[in-house]
Structures are given as structure tokens and as C-alpha cells.
Write an enzyme that holds these catalytic residues in place. Structure first.
Site, PDB file in Angstrom:
ATOM      1  N   SER A   1       0.834  -1.202   0.000  1.00  0.00           N
ATOM      2  CA  SER A   1       0.000   0.000   0.000  1.00  0.00           C
ATOM      3  C   SER A   1       0.870   1.254   0.000  1.00  0.00           C
ATOM      4  CB  SER A   1      -0.898  -0.045   1.250  1.00  0.00           C
ATOM      5  OG  SER A   1      -1.665   1.124   1.358  1.00  0.00           O
TER       6      SER A   1
ATOM      7  N   LYS B   1     -17.339  13.215  -7.188  1.00  0.00           N
ATOM      8  CA  LYS B   1     -16.435  14.341  -7.430  1.00  0.00           C
ATOM      9  C   LYS B   1     -16.682  14.891  -8.845  1.00  0.00           C
ATOM     10  CE  LYS B   1     -13.751  12.975  -3.504  1.00  0.00           C
ATOM     11  NZ  LYS B   1     -12.744  12.133  -2.871  1.00  0.00           N
TER      12      LYS B   1
ATOM     13  N   THR C   1     -28.646  -0.513   1.752  1.00  0.00           N
ATOM     14  CA  THR C   1     -29.648  -0.142   0.755  1.00  0.00           C
ATOM     15  C   THR C   1     -28.974   0.377  -0.521  1.00  0.00           C
ATOM     16  OG1 THR C   1     -31.190   0.371   2.518  1.00  0.00           O
ATOM     17  CG2 THR C   1     -31.644   1.369   0.378  1.00  0.00           C
TER      18      THR C   1
HETATM   19  C1  LIG Z   1     -12.848  11.070  -1.725  1.00  0.00           C
HETATM   20  C2  LIG Z   1     -12.011   9.867  -1.871  1.00  0.00           C
HETATM   21  C3  LIG Z   1     -12.552   8.585  -1.793  1.00  0.00           C
HETATM   22  C4  LIG Z   1     -13.961   8.355  -1.356  1.00  0.00           C
HETATM   23  O1  LIG Z   1     -14.878   8.715  -2.336  1.00  0.00           O
HETATM   24  P1  LIG Z   1     -16.335   9.191  -1.897  1.00  0.00           P
HETATM   25  O2  LIG Z   1     -17.155   8.944  -3.087  1.00  0.00           O
HETATM   26  O3  LIG Z   1     -16.218  10.627  -1.497  1.00  0.00           O
HETATM   27  O4  LIG Z   1     -16.737   8.341  -0.718  1.00  0.00           O
HETATM   28  C5  LIG Z   1     -11.758   7.491  -2.097  1.00  0.00           C
HETATM   29  N1  LIG Z   1     -10.466   7.638  -2.444  1.00  0.00           N
HETATM   30  C6  LIG Z   1      -9.886   8.864  -2.492  1.00  0.00           C
HETATM   31  C7  LIG Z   1      -8.464   8.971  -2.896  1.00  0.00           C
HETATM   32  C8  LIG Z   1     -10.636  10.003  -2.185  1.00  0.00           C
HETATM   33  O5  LIG Z   1     -10.056  11.199  -2.195  1.00  0.00           O
END
Ligand SMILES: *Cc1c(COP(=O)(O)O)cnc(C)c1O
Length: 414
Positions: free
Chosen positions: A136, A247, A277
Site C-alpha cells: 500500500s 467528485k 440499501t
Molecule cells: C474522496 C475519496 C474517496 C472516497 O470517495 P467518496 O465517493 O467521497 O466516498 C476514495 N479515495 C480517495 C483517494 C478520495 O479522495
């Protein structure tokens, strides 16, 4: 000591360490991104949001909103159950087909968030391998770390983006032992990109599987917005691609794209997939609309890159300290938690610029920063005003100078 005072004491500890989080209540208005109303203690105020992860403004795209509204009117608000018990809608299935096509994979699996996608998939995959060892990256996201813990396999952390370190660790393991390398393409706090091709080479050489988190790249990189692996022509070489719909795609939810066999296994063994769910149809419909759009439109991606370059150019002209990863994420370095919060507060109150301070434990102590994410809708005038405001505030607050050459190699987030 009573229970309540115990929690109060812990919260005071956060305050003393400048880790107490202040939330800004924003009210976004369709058509006005990146402007928003900030509901401050002194009433509502117009601000420009410089730290949104709705990177391309897709959360306000008319057609996606229409898709969501139409779906809600036709199919209702909820999904009605887990995927197994009546929660699998036609809308989710269509979205999964589109995501599989986007990444040129046999199949995709949708989760309620990117966090859940990582936690559920990584824990299930590592539990299904035979006494595997997980490699990791030291800067991997909290959801990845949680997935590894939950999977209870041996974990070895390699220095951020350091392929020589990774190779030395791989080499020390028996060739036949099951191995999984987990890393991200665009790292969200430094805005740097991982050496995907080299990591794939190592995976082949040492008999490892690869899992790539493209959360900060999907929608924004690659010919169809498939991420950095797509941009570099490496999609087919990665075993599991993971992304978010929350995002750049401007909605909510997460997914993996992989082979039939892997997706089927995670579907059957991933706790965070099974026992929750399902995503409601309106959300799936909106996400589908955004993904389809960004597969064929270059406009958002190109404008985002152009505005990020312009911001970096202006920051350079003003001698501001920032990390120069080749992405849309522009971290301006402060190096002190209290001053980072103070600069953020001044920018918000005096200039109407909203940039959340990023402090420990999200980043290592001494590398506190303002993480700026300019997008297609931040115009040149806004960027000019921001840089002038930043420079004045830096002069006023006088943060410590930072050695930018040693960024990014910390293990704090792992
Ligand atoms: C934001 C983020 C996530 C989680 O995604 P969400 O859809 O916001 O739960 C996973 N990995 C990284 C690198 C992130 O920045």
C-alpha cells in the site's frame, strides 16, 4: 469522570492542536457555480468556492438535474432495499454498463460511495486471496487503509510513489505468494501522479495484482474521462479500477470496474456491497447522464487544465509556495496549522474566498496547506483576484517558509 466531560476533553484536545474542524454552511445555486452563499454567523454572504470536489461543475449541469428529477417523478426517491432484496433497479444496471464501457472492463459494480467501494472491494478481494500480502502506498486514502484492515491480510507500506522501494519489498516475498498492490493515480493532497506504468511492470514481474484508485482522475483525464490509466493507455493492464461518482461526476456513489470474475466475487462477498440499501434510481440516472456527457465532451477537461495552468502561472509570478504536480489540484503551502486556519478565515471573511485549511492528520504536520481546485468556471479575473488576496494575506500572517523539495514522501496518512 462523567461520559460527557470525557468527550468534551477530547474535543478540547482537537482545539488545542488546531485540528478542530469548522464547517462552513454553503448554499449552492444552480447556474452560479463557483459562487455560493455562505451562511455565516453574521448572515448570508456571497463567496467563491475554491476547494470544491465538484471539479467540473457537473453537479449543476441542467441535463443531469433533469435526469434526476424525471427519474424521481417516475420511480420515486428510494431504491427500496439492498441489491439482493429488491434494490437492483434498471437505472443502476444501466449505470454499471456505462461504467464498464467507460473503463473498457467486462463489468462494473456500483456502491453507495467511493469510500464504501474501496472498503468493501479491498476487504473482500484480500480475504479471498490465499494468505496474500498487500502493498500500500504511504499516501493512500483512509478508505483504502480501512479496507486493508478489515480484510485482515498482511500489509506492507511502500514510500509514496517510490518504485525502487516497492520493488525491494516485492522481491523479498516468495514469487508464488498472492500479492496485491494498491495505489492511487492522482493523489488528492499533493496533486501528484503515480508511476502507473512502472508499477504495472513490477506487478507482472513479481506476480501481483493491481488495484488503482482513480477517484481524483475519473471524468477529468483520458479521452473519455476514464482517468490517468486511460490517458496513458494502461486501462487493460490494471486489474481493478476504482472511482467515485461524487467528485467530477457531480453526484454521489462509487464503483469498481474489473473482470467478470472479480466483480462477481465482490458482489457475493463484499459486506459493504451486500448489507446496505442500494443507490436510488434518481441518483443513478443523474450519474449516468454525467458519465455519458463526459465520455464525449472534452470542453470541461480542457478548460479545467487551462485554468489550473493559469492559476499556477499567476502564483509563480507572485512567488507563492505551491506544489507543482501536473494536475488540476494546486496545494499552496503554509506549514503551520494555526496560520493555515487563520489564512483561510481571513480569505473567507475579508475576500469572500472559501478555501478550507488542510491540517494534520489529513496531511503530515509542518505541511499544512490550502488546497485549491480551480475548474472550468473559475474565470481569469477570479483567479487574479484570488492570487492578489492570497499574497496580501500571506504577507499579513507570515507563515514559515517551506522546503518544497521534500514533499510527498511522508507515511503519515498510512
Ligand atoms: C474522496 C475519496 C474517496 C472516497 O470517495 P467518496 O465517493 O467521497 O466516498 C476514495 N479515495 C480517495 C483517494 C478520495 O479522495
Amino acid at each position: 469522570m462523567g461520559y460527557q466531560s470525557l468527550f468534551e476533553k477530547q474535543v478540547n484536545q482537537l482545539k488545542e492542536e488546531n485540528r478542530y474542524r469548522l464547517f462552513a454552511a454553503l448554499e449552492r445555486k444552480v447556474g452560479e457555480h463557483p459562487h455560493a452563499i455562505w451562511h455565516s454567523d453574521n448572515g448570508p454572504k456571497d463567496v467563491i468556492n475554491w476547494c470544491s470536489n465538484d471539479y467540473l461543475g457537473m453537479g449543476q449541469r441542467k441535463e443531469s438535474i433533469q435526469a434526476m428529477t424525471n427519474s424521481a417523478v417516475s420511480h420515486g426517491t428510494g431504491s427500496g432495499g439492498t441489491r439482493n432484496i429488491s434494490g437492483t433497479s434498471h437505472a443502476i444496471v444501466s449505470l454499471e454498463c456505462e461504467l464498464a464501457a467507460l473503463h473498457r472492463k467486462e463489468r462494473a459494480l456500483v456502491f453507495t460511495s467511493g469510500y464504501v467501494a474501496n472498503e468493501a472491494s479491498i476487504s473482500a478481494i484480500s480475504a479471498l486471496l490465499d494468505e496474500p500480502v498487500i502493498f500500500s502506498d504511504s499516501m493512500n486514502h483512509a478508505s483504502i487503509i480501512s479496507g486493508i484492515r478489515f480484510g485482515r491480510s498482511e500489509k506492507i507500506v511502500f514510500r509514496h510513489n517510490d518504485v525502487e522501494h516497492l520493488e525491494s519489498l516485492l522481491k523479498a516475498q516468495p514469487y508464488k505468494r498472492h500479492k496485491l498492490i494498491i495505489f492511487e493515480s492522482v493523489y488528492s493532497m499533493d496533486g501528484d501522479i503515480s508511476p502507473i506504468e512502472k508499477i504495472i511492470e513490477l506487478a507482472k514481474k513479481y506476480n501481483a495484482m493491481t488495484y488503482l484508485d482513480e477517484v481524483h482522475a475519473v471524468g477529468m483525464y483520458g479521452k473519455e474521462g476514464g482517468g490517468v490509466a486511460q490517458q496513458e493507455g494502461l486501462e487493460s493492464e490494471i486489474d481493478i479500477l476504482q472511482g467515485t461518482l461524487g467528485k467530477a461526476f457531480g453526484t454521489m456513489g462509487g464503483y469498481i470496474a474489473a473482470s467478470d470474475a472479480i466483480c462477481d466475487a465482490v458482489r457475493g462477498y463484499g459486506s459493504g456491497f451486500i448489507f446496505t440499501t442500494a443507490m436510488p434510481p434518481p441518483l443513478a440516472a443523474a450519474a449516468l447522464s454525467s458519465v455519458k456527457h463526459l465520455r464525449q465532451s472534452q470542453f470541461e477537461r480542457e478548460s479545467q487544465q487551462r485554468q489550473a495552468k493559469f492559476l499556477k502561472q499567476r502564483l509563480r509570478e507572485y512567488g507563492m509556495p505551491f506544489l507543482t504536480g501536473n494536475t488540476h489540484i494546486v496545494p499552496v503551502m503554509v506549514g503551520d496549522a494555526a496560520k493555515c486556519s487563520q489564512i483561510s478565515q481571513i480569505l473567507l471573511e475579508n475576500y469572500g474566498f472559501y478555501i478550507q485549511p488542510i491540517n494534520f492528520p489529513t496531511v503530515p504536520k509542518g505541511t499544512e496547506r490550502l488546497r485549491i481546485t480551480p475548474g472550468p468556471l473559475h474565470n481569469n479575473e477570479m483567479i487574479n483576484d484570488l492570487v492578489v488576496g492570497l499574497a496580501k494575506t500571506f504577507e499579513e500572517v507570515n507563515p514559515p517558509s517551506i522546503n518544497l523539495s521534500n514533499n510527498g514522501a511522508s507515511a503519515a496518512s498510512a
